[in-house]
Design a protein around this motif. Structure first.
Motif, mmCIF file in Angstrom:
data_model
loop_
_atom_site.group_PDB
_atom_site.id
_atom_site.type_symbol
_atom_site.label_atom_id
_atom_site.label_comp_id
_atom_site.label_asym_id
_atom_site.label_seq_id
_atom_site.Cartn_x
_atom_site.Cartn_y
_atom_site.Cartn_z
ATOM 1 N N ARG A 28 41.620 -70.065 0.233
ATOM 2 C CA ARG A 28 40.569 -70.390 -0.726
ATOM 3 C C ARG A 28 40.340 -71.893 -0.784
ATOM 4 O O ARG A 28 39.198 -72.372 -0.828
ATOM 5 C CB ARG A 28 40.970 -69.863 -2.107
ATOM 6 C CG ARG A 28 39.914 -70.107 -3.153
ATOM 7 C CD ARG A 28 40.431 -69.810 -4.560
ATOM 8 N NE ARG A 28 39.431 -70.161 -5.538
ATOM 9 C CZ ARG A 28 38.570 -69.295 -6.060
ATOM 10 N NH1 ARG A 28 38.610 -68.038 -5.698
ATOM 11 N NH2 ARG A 28 37.669 -69.702 -6.930
ATOM 12 N N ARG A 72 33.322 -73.557 -7.582
ATOM 13 C CA ARG A 72 34.251 -72.455 -7.845
ATOM 14 C C ARG A 72 33.525 -71.114 -7.855
ATOM 15 O O ARG A 72 34.004 -70.121 -7.318
ATOM 16 C CB ARG A 72 34.983 -72.682 -9.167
ATOM 17 C CG ARG A 72 36.467 -72.552 -9.028
ATOM 18 C CD ARG A 72 37.179 -72.809 -10.325
ATOM 19 N NE ARG A 72 36.509 -72.256 -11.496
ATOM 20 C CZ ARG A 72 37.083 -72.148 -12.695
ATOM 21 N NH1 ARG A 72 38.310 -72.586 -12.855
ATOM 22 N NH2 ARG A 72 36.435 -71.657 -13.716
ATOM 23 N N THR A 73 32.369 -71.123 -8.479
ATOM 24 C CA THR A 73 31.588 -69.885 -8.512
ATOM 25 C C THR A 73 31.203 -69.448 -7.107
ATOM 26 O O THR A 73 31.379 -68.285 -6.725
ATOM 27 C CB THR A 73 30.317 -70.091 -9.353
ATOM 28 O OG1 THR A 73 30.690 -70.435 -10.688
ATOM 29 C CG2 THR A 73 29.472 -68.832 -9.375
ATOM 30 N N THR A 117 34.291 -68.286 -5.126
ATOM 31 C CA THR A 117 34.736 -66.982 -5.607
ATOM 32 C C THR A 117 33.819 -65.875 -5.100
ATOM 33 O O THR A 117 34.282 -64.838 -4.604
ATOM 34 C CB THR A 117 34.756 -66.958 -7.146
ATOM 35 O OG1 THR A 117 35.673 -67.949 -7.616
ATOM 36 C CG2 THR A 117 35.176 -65.593 -7.660
ATOM 37 N N TYR A 118 32.540 -66.117 -5.199
ATOM 38 C CA TYR A 118 31.593 -65.095 -4.734
ATOM 39 C C TYR A 118 31.711 -64.874 -3.224
ATOM 40 O O TYR A 118 31.670 -63.724 -2.752
ATOM 41 C CB TYR A 118 30.163 -65.497 -5.083
ATOM 42 C CG TYR A 118 29.161 -64.439 -4.724
ATOM 43 C CD1 TYR A 118 29.035 -63.288 -5.487
ATOM 44 C CD2 TYR A 118 28.356 -64.570 -3.601
ATOM 45 C CE1 TYR A 118 28.130 -62.296 -5.158
ATOM 46 C CE2 TYR A 118 27.441 -63.574 -3.258
ATOM 47 C CZ TYR A 118 27.340 -62.450 -4.044
ATOM 48 O OH TYR A 118 26.450 -61.469 -3.706
ATOM 49 N N LEU A 175 34.389 -65.319 -1.288
ATOM 50 C CA LEU A 175 35.615 -64.591 -0.963
ATOM 51 C C LEU A 175 35.533 -63.137 -1.414
ATOM 52 O O LEU A 175 35.974 -62.227 -0.705
ATOM 53 C CB LEU A 175 36.819 -65.275 -1.606
ATOM 54 C CG LEU A 175 37.158 -66.663 -1.067
ATOM 55 C CD1 LEU A 175 38.516 -67.112 -1.580
ATOM 56 C CD2 LEU A 175 37.142 -66.679 0.446
ATOM 57 N N ALA A 176 34.959 -62.926 -2.589
ATOM 58 C CA ALA A 176 34.827 -61.555 -3.076
ATOM 59 C C ALA A 176 33.977 -60.734 -2.118
ATOM 60 O O ALA A 176 34.301 -59.581 -1.801
ATOM 61 C CB ALA A 176 34.220 -61.551 -4.477
ATOM 62 N N ALA A 193 22.391 -69.169 -2.678
ATOM 63 C CA ALA A 193 22.844 -69.290 -4.059
ATOM 64 C C ALA A 193 23.300 -70.709 -4.357
ATOM 65 O O ALA A 193 22.968 -71.292 -5.397
ATOM 66 C CB ALA A 193 23.979 -68.301 -4.318
ATOM 67 N N MET A 199 21.802 -73.773 -6.958
ATOM 68 C CA MET A 199 22.613 -74.448 -7.974
ATOM 69 C C MET A 199 22.496 -75.959 -7.842
ATOM 70 O O MET A 199 22.639 -76.681 -8.826
ATOM 71 C CB MET A 199 24.075 -74.026 -7.834
ATOM 72 C CG MET A 199 24.316 -72.561 -8.179
ATOM 73 S SD MET A 199 26.003 -72.092 -7.813
ATOM 74 C CE MET A 199 25.960 -70.354 -8.234
ATOM 75 N N GLY A 213 34.369 -56.219 -4.171
ATOM 76 C CA GLY A 213 35.035 -57.502 -4.017
ATOM 77 C C GLY A 213 35.212 -58.233 -5.341
ATOM 78 O O GLY A 213 36.278 -58.799 -5.599
ATOM 79 N N LEU A 214 34.175 -58.215 -6.153
ATOM 80 C CA LEU A 214 34.286 -58.881 -7.453
ATOM 81 C C LEU A 214 35.317 -58.188 -8.330
ATOM 82 O O LEU A 214 36.089 -58.831 -9.043
ATOM 83 C CB LEU A 214 32.920 -58.904 -8.144
ATOM 84 C CG LEU A 214 31.903 -59.839 -7.501
ATOM 85 C CD1 LEU A 214 30.539 -59.685 -8.158
ATOM 86 C CD2 LEU A 214 32.373 -61.291 -7.596
ATOM 87 N N GLN A 267 38.714 -59.218 -7.108
ATOM 88 C CA GLN A 267 38.992 -60.570 -7.576
ATOM 89 C C GLN A 267 39.543 -60.550 -9.001
ATOM 90 O O GLN A 267 40.542 -61.180 -9.317
ATOM 91 C CB GLN A 267 37.688 -61.372 -7.546
ATOM 92 C CG GLN A 267 37.875 -62.869 -7.536
ATOM 93 C CD GLN A 267 38.121 -63.379 -6.131
ATOM 94 O OE1 GLN A 267 37.691 -62.768 -5.169
ATOM 95 N NE2 GLN A 267 38.823 -64.486 -6.015
ATOM 96 N N VAL A 323 36.867 -66.661 -13.093
ATOM 97 C CA VAL A 323 35.488 -67.003 -13.442
ATOM 98 C C VAL A 323 34.898 -65.802 -14.168
ATOM 99 O O VAL A 323 35.428 -64.696 -14.085
ATOM 100 C CB VAL A 323 34.648 -67.327 -12.188
ATOM 101 C CG1 VAL A 323 35.150 -68.573 -11.509
ATOM 102 C CG2 VAL A 323 34.614 -66.162 -11.259
ATOM 103 N N MET A 363 29.290 -63.279 -12.671
ATOM 104 C CA MET A 363 29.339 -63.068 -11.225
ATOM 105 C C MET A 363 28.535 -61.838 -10.827
ATOM 106 O O MET A 363 27.873 -61.816 -9.787
ATOM 107 C CB MET A 363 30.795 -62.905 -10.786
ATOM 108 C CG MET A 363 31.649 -64.142 -10.925
ATOM 109 S SD MET A 363 31.054 -65.536 -9.953
ATOM 110 C CE MET A 363 31.438 -64.980 -8.299
ATOM 111 N N LEU A 412 24.868 -62.831 -10.862
ATOM 112 C CA LEU A 412 24.560 -63.575 -9.635
ATOM 113 C C LEU A 412 24.433 -62.618 -8.451
ATOM 114 O O LEU A 412 23.495 -62.705 -7.656
ATOM 115 C CB LEU A 412 25.673 -64.596 -9.371
ATOM 116 C CG LEU A 412 25.635 -65.298 -8.017
ATOM 117 C CD1 LEU A 412 24.373 -66.135 -7.879
ATOM 118 C CD2 LEU A 412 26.877 -66.168 -7.820
ATOM 119 N N LEU A 469 21.154 -61.984 -6.019
ATOM 120 C CA LEU A 469 21.191 -62.217 -4.582
ATOM 121 C C LEU A 469 20.828 -60.961 -3.809
ATOM 122 O O LEU A 469 20.121 -61.021 -2.798
ATOM 123 C CB LEU A 469 22.580 -62.719 -4.171
ATOM 124 C CG LEU A 469 22.911 -64.123 -4.669
ATOM 125 C CD1 LEU A 469 24.316 -64.520 -4.261
ATOM 126 C CD2 LEU A 469 21.902 -65.124 -4.128
#
Lengths: 215, 215
Positions: A140, A160-161, A164-165, A167-168, A200, A204, B172-173, B176, B184, B189, B192, B196
DNA sequence: AATCTACCGTAGCGATCGTTCTAGTTGTAG
DNA sequence: CTACAACTAGAACGATCGCTACGGTAGATT
């Protein structure tokens, strides 16, 4: 003159036996999980008696931790992240996604085993689970650095968001493939994922220039 | 006058015992996986002897399958998908995502247990795994219909891609959150993710009118 | 009151679990 | 040769595994 051997450890097939044990253990653990991995089953599959397993590993927990460690190293060797090429950020992030996708096809044991262990929440955590969480945190961190260099305008919370997204999504796509097989093209899904993550992130951090959005 | 009871099945606590057994089993299975769920442990946690478990369930496999089934029903009750509101497609898909996110917070057992079972690949598949895959397919079908009504211009192949990506992201979320906790904001999430997914679908079907992209 | 069904409790079956013990066997060093 | 370390083989340990047999008890039915 003994010559070649530097250390005193010799005697033929010690290391090979260790590998055979680990090979058998990673197979069985992938099939049946932590509790389902019995020493007897590993012994039967690798052809060595249980006492040999206990010569190479302290106990079952130690064996499973070693399995995670080795499968992580195998996976690490399978990922070769693209170097600092001169493409657009989009191209680079898609390349990273493709590299990860390919590595997960070539060496899926690490993530499969790790997720199996991570999902369990037993009172006394197996060492293998801790190992997995630890190396996963390293991964990560690596990806966080990629995002930071590619999108320097992103503030830490958004980084971080995004990470995280990302990796998820990778976990989820991997799960999909593990469970349902290649119902849709795995590499293509990873490319789509990389594009969406990048979009995404762009939204941001509006300061970043947007490269060719439409072909 | 017995009065209230319609059917002949009386005698006090049969159904309640069944629930207690399932409650204990879902806890232990969440902690330790399929093989780790021993009848003795379930018996100890629910306070009923092993023989009572075997009166209510044929064998361990049957018990675990019942656990999956009940946790699925609990989860189904926790999701209340928004009705046919009059918002934009984006708003509706975000609402669906929010509903799923909330349900996974309220009733996580189904997906956690299901994923644990689904990741294993033992020679003889547990019934619980088959049950999970089956109801999961139903959920996928439901979501496919949502996408089809929201984006009628999308051709079937793209629908499959979008649905697969949407479900993978949800998995995945959820992973997590299960593994790392609320590092987070889970609901954010999911929002988001919904956005997407919608954007990706829009790009695949250019005929669809795009609603307010920028505030 | 007698009977039946639903359910609980105890005890225990054979199999397998993780682990250890002890006795080899074999290449290498002195 | 002897000595030793590296490794293997087989047997066995107590504990726990999934599961069953069987007897007891309590509401419902007759």
């Amino acid at each position: 003159m003994t010559g070649t051997q530097l250390t005193r450890r010799k005697r033929a097939n010690g290391v090979e036996s260790r590998q055979r044990i680990l090979d058998a253990a990673v197979q069985i653990a992938s099939e049946r999980g932590y509790d389902g991995t019995s020493i007897a089953a590993v012994s039967a599959r690798c052809g060595l008696p249980a006492s040999s397993i206990y010569w190479h590993f302290r106990d079952k927990d130690d064996l499973l931790a070693a399995v995670i460690e080795r499968s992580f190293e195998t996976w690490l060797a399978a990922v070769d992240l693209p170097g600092e090429e001169t493409g657009t950020p989009l191209q680079r992030i898609v390349a990273v996604g493709a590299a990860v996708a390919a590595s997960l096809v070539d060496a899926p044991d690490f993530l499969r085993l790790g997720l199996m262990l991570a999902l369990e929440r037993r009172p006394e955590e197996p060492r293998g689970r801790a190992v997995f969480l630890q190396v996963r945190e390293v991964a990560r961190q690596k990806f966080t650095e990629v995002i930071e260099t590619l999108l320097p305008d992103l503030d830490p919370a958004n980084v971080r968001t995004v990470v995280t997204y990302a990796l998820a999504g990778a976990d989820g796509l991997f799960l999909q493939r593990e469970i349902h097989g290649d119902v849709v093209d795995f590499t293509a899904m990873f490319e789509l994922h990389a594009r969406l993550v990048y979009e995404a992130a762009l939204q941001m951090a509006p300061g970043t220039p947007q490269d060719q959005a439409q072909p």
